[in-house]
Design a protein around this motif. Sequence first.
Motif, short mmCIF file in Angstrom:
data_model
loop_
_atom_site.label_atom_id
_atom_site.label_comp_id
_atom_site.label_asym_id
_atom_site.label_seq_id
_atom_site.Cartn_x
_atom_site.Cartn_y
_atom_site.Cartn_z
N MET A 62 -47.92 48.17 67.06
CA MET A 62 -47.33 47.45 65.93
C MET A 62 -47.35 45.93 66.17
SD MET A 62 -46.67 49.65 63.65
CE MET A 62 -48.05 50.64 64.25
N LEU A 63 -47.06 45.53 67.39
CA LEU A 63 -47.14 44.10 67.70
C LEU A 63 -48.59 43.62 67.65
CD1 LEU A 63 -44.56 43.85 70.63
CD2 LEU A 63 -44.33 42.90 68.33
N GLY A 64 -49.52 44.50 68.02
CA GLY A 64 -50.93 44.15 67.89
C GLY A 64 -51.33 43.92 66.45
N LEU A 65 -50.82 44.75 65.54
CA LEU A 65 -51.11 44.57 64.12
C LEU A 65 -50.44 43.30 63.59
CD1 LEU A 65 -50.73 48.26 62.89
CD2 LEU A 65 -52.83 46.90 62.94
N THR A 66 -49.24 43.01 64.07
CA THR A 66 -48.59 41.75 63.70
C THR A 66 -49.46 40.56 64.10
OG1 THR A 66 -46.38 42.71 63.95
CG2 THR A 66 -46.55 40.31 64.05
N SER A 67 -49.94 40.57 65.33
CA SER A 67 -50.78 39.47 65.82
C SER A 67 -52.13 39.43 65.11
CB SER A 67 -50.99 39.60 67.33
OG SER A 67 -49.78 39.41 68.03
N LEU A 68 -52.68 40.60 64.79
CA LEU A 68 -53.96 40.65 64.10
C LEU A 68 -53.89 39.93 62.76
CD1 LEU A 68 -56.32 43.72 63.85
CD2 LEU A 68 -55.86 42.32 61.85
N PHE A 69 -52.90 40.29 61.95
CA PHE A 69 -52.78 39.65 60.63
C PHE A 69 -52.35 38.19 60.76
CE2 PHE A 69 -52.69 44.07 59.25
CZ PHE A 69 -53.46 44.02 58.10
N LEU A 122 -40.43 45.76 60.10
CA LEU A 122 -40.22 47.15 59.65
C LEU A 122 -40.62 48.20 60.69
CD1 LEU A 122 -41.59 46.81 56.00
CD2 LEU A 122 -39.21 46.71 56.77
N MET A 123 -41.54 47.86 61.59
CA MET A 123 -42.13 48.90 62.45
C MET A 123 -41.78 48.76 63.93
SD MET A 123 -43.58 50.50 60.05
CE MET A 123 -44.54 51.74 60.91
N VAL A 124 -41.17 47.64 64.32
CA VAL A 124 -40.77 47.45 65.73
C VAL A 124 -39.26 47.55 65.81
CG1 VAL A 124 -40.76 45.86 67.69
CG2 VAL A 124 -42.78 46.00 66.21
N ASP A 125 -38.76 48.45 66.66
CA ASP A 125 -37.31 48.62 66.75
C ASP A 125 -36.74 47.84 67.93
OD1 ASP A 125 -37.61 50.17 69.14
OD2 ASP A 125 -38.04 51.94 67.91
N ARG A 126 -35.42 47.89 68.06
CA ARG A 126 -34.73 47.10 69.08
C ARG A 126 -34.28 47.94 70.27
NH1 ARG A 126 -30.25 45.23 68.73
NH2 ARG A 126 -30.64 43.52 70.18
N ARG A 127 -34.74 49.18 70.38
CA ARG A 127 -34.19 50.04 71.43
C ARG A 127 -34.45 49.50 72.84
NH1 ARG A 127 -38.11 53.78 73.42
NH2 ARG A 127 -40.12 53.59 72.37
N HIS A 128 -35.52 48.75 73.00
CA HIS A 128 -35.82 48.22 74.34
C HIS A 128 -34.79 47.16 74.74
CE1 HIS A 128 -39.47 50.42 73.82
NE2 HIS A 128 -39.78 49.74 72.74
N ASP A 129 -34.35 46.35 73.78
CA ASP A 129 -33.28 45.39 74.06
C ASP A 129 -31.97 46.10 74.36
OD1 ASP A 129 -34.87 43.19 73.77
OD2 ASP A 129 -34.34 42.81 71.69
N GLU A 130 -31.69 47.16 73.61
CA GLU A 130 -30.43 47.87 73.76
C GLU A 130 -30.33 48.56 75.11
OE1 GLU A 130 -30.59 50.40 70.42
OE2 GLU A 130 -30.13 48.83 68.95
N VAL A 131 -31.47 49.03 75.64
CA VAL A 131 -31.46 49.71 76.94
C VAL A 131 -31.17 48.74 78.07
CG1 VAL A 131 -32.91 50.95 78.59
CG2 VAL A 131 -32.98 51.56 76.17
N VAL A 153 -54.89 45.86 75.11
CA VAL A 153 -54.93 46.37 73.73
C VAL A 153 -54.43 45.32 72.76
CG1 VAL A 153 -53.89 48.06 72.15
CG2 VAL A 153 -54.77 48.81 74.36
N HIS A 154 -53.29 44.69 73.10
CA HIS A 154 -52.75 43.66 72.22
C HIS A 154 -53.71 42.50 72.05
CE1 HIS A 154 -50.50 39.95 71.31
NE2 HIS A 154 -49.86 40.74 70.46
N ARG A 155 -54.29 42.02 73.15
CA ARG A 155 -55.18 40.87 73.06
C ARG A 155 -56.46 41.22 72.28
NH1 ARG A 155 -50.81 39.24 74.82
NH2 ARG A 155 -50.63 37.59 76.39
N ALA A 156 -56.92 42.47 72.39
CA ALA A 156 -58.09 42.88 71.63
C ALA A 156 -57.80 42.84 70.14
CB ALA A 156 -58.53 44.29 72.05
N MET A 157 -56.63 43.31 69.72
CA MET A 157 -56.27 43.28 68.31
C MET A 157 -56.05 41.85 67.84
SD MET A 157 -53.72 46.61 68.26
CE MET A 157 -53.62 46.73 66.47
N ASP A 158 -55.42 41.06 68.69
CA ASP A 158 -55.19 39.65 68.38
C ASP A 158 -56.52 38.92 68.17
OD1 ASP A 158 -52.97 37.30 68.80
OD2 ASP A 158 -54.89 36.70 69.62
N THR A 159 -57.47 39.17 69.06
CA THR A 159 -58.77 38.50 68.97
C THR A 159 -59.57 38.97 67.76
OG1 THR A 159 -58.77 38.36 71.38
CG2 THR A 159 -60.84 37.90 70.28
N THR A 160 -59.38 40.22 67.37
CA THR A 160 -60.02 40.70 66.14
C THR A 160 -59.60 39.85 64.95
OG1 THR A 160 -60.08 42.97 67.00
CG2 THR A 160 -60.33 42.68 64.61
N GLY A 161 -58.32 39.53 64.88
CA GLY A 161 -57.84 38.65 63.81
C GLY A 161 -58.43 37.26 63.91
#
Length: 430
Positions: free
Chosen positions: A35-42, A209-218, A162-170
């Motif tokens: 989801m963060l990859g798609l955020t960076s892509l767009f 809409l697609m990234v949650d906060r559970r990692h912060d909460e943990v 994976v993230h950088r590949a999606m980012d670079t696609t954008g």
Amino acid sequence: MLLGDMYSVQDIRSLVRAGTGVRRGHGLVSRTVIMLGLTSLFTDISSEMVATILPLYLVFTLGFTPLQFGVVDGYQRGASALVSLGGGLIADRRRRHKEVATAGYGLSAICKLGYIAAGNSFAALGAVVFADRIGKGIRTAPRDALISLSSRRENLGLAFGVHRAMDTTGAMLGPLLAFGLLAVAPDDYDSIFIVSFLIAVIGVGFIVLMVDRRHDEVIGPEAAVSWRTATGLMAASRFRGVLIAAGILSLVTISDGFLYLGLQRQADLDTTLFPLLFTATSFAYMVLAMPMGWIADRFGRARTFIAGHVMLAALYGSLLLPTGGGVALIGYLVAFGAFYAATDGVLSALGAAALPAEVQATGLALLLTVTSLARLAGSVLFGAVWTAAGFEAAVRVFAIGLVVGILVAAYLLFRSVRPGGPMIAAPGRG
């Protein structure tokens, strides 16, 4: 105990040595990374649409002088480094990595409409560009912290790849879309800014809409993360080694623009084809980012990072040799893309693995700030040597500096880990 009233230098050292932290995601790559990859892509489609046409818009349409354009370009390159550490500190202190990253993405999106509102005012346009880069500086470290926190330690290289590949696609699609719009409607820059804004909104939608906060909460409740925390991180031997090694190598890395100018001179390439050099490198980076991340996880991130710079040193040496024609040029561009694939996301993975979960954003922001300022200083130095002694002399100076930097960086990165081992004590703990 980890989250007392104030982090001391000793506390940070203990945290980094222990490699403690929270990691989630049972697959090779978590949903959050995608989801963060798609955020960076767009977002990168939107940003590169504007970055590609901005020189044409400012110089040829609005009539900016080279000095005025130089100031605006300086904003683009240096502004993000000024606020990245602050963004990381706030994200760690408030346990709001998603919210801080979203604020950065949102600010950059709004700035696309700001270009229309600014008209032909130099001051207003400079402020818009500055604000856009501020948005990038705010979002980068919290976003990378989310990637790290949602990934298992043994897969950090792949996750960032994976993230950088999606980012670079954008980054590849943005210029193509911008030139396509200009071909349909020449000089209609306002349409490009509007389309860029709409695409950026899609990117913001993914993180909201697609990234949650559970990692912060943990991780736990808010903590007293402060500027003293950053000082403590610099005093911790494991992370300090990554920080110094990255800073040294960034200082002796020739910027993309200078390197492409050298390749263009060597191959006697028509200036109309010059933009294709950027596109070719981005394509190679996109294709190789994921494999390089996997290789880094399996065979050592420090080794992969150093190997990437060895490849860059060989590329520097090739600039001093007689031209090899079009085939050699393609080889150089692929090698440059491979260098980025072996170093960009891998460096983030190196830094993340050396940091505890409680200060991920702060540490990664500190790493971003150091490397950004070192690259800026390196660009100024290369330009000065080129002006004083010529292009070939500047390349020789940086080639020698890079070889020395590789030796120093290898020592710093390898001295605290066993050969071939990871940068953490227990891979996959969390």
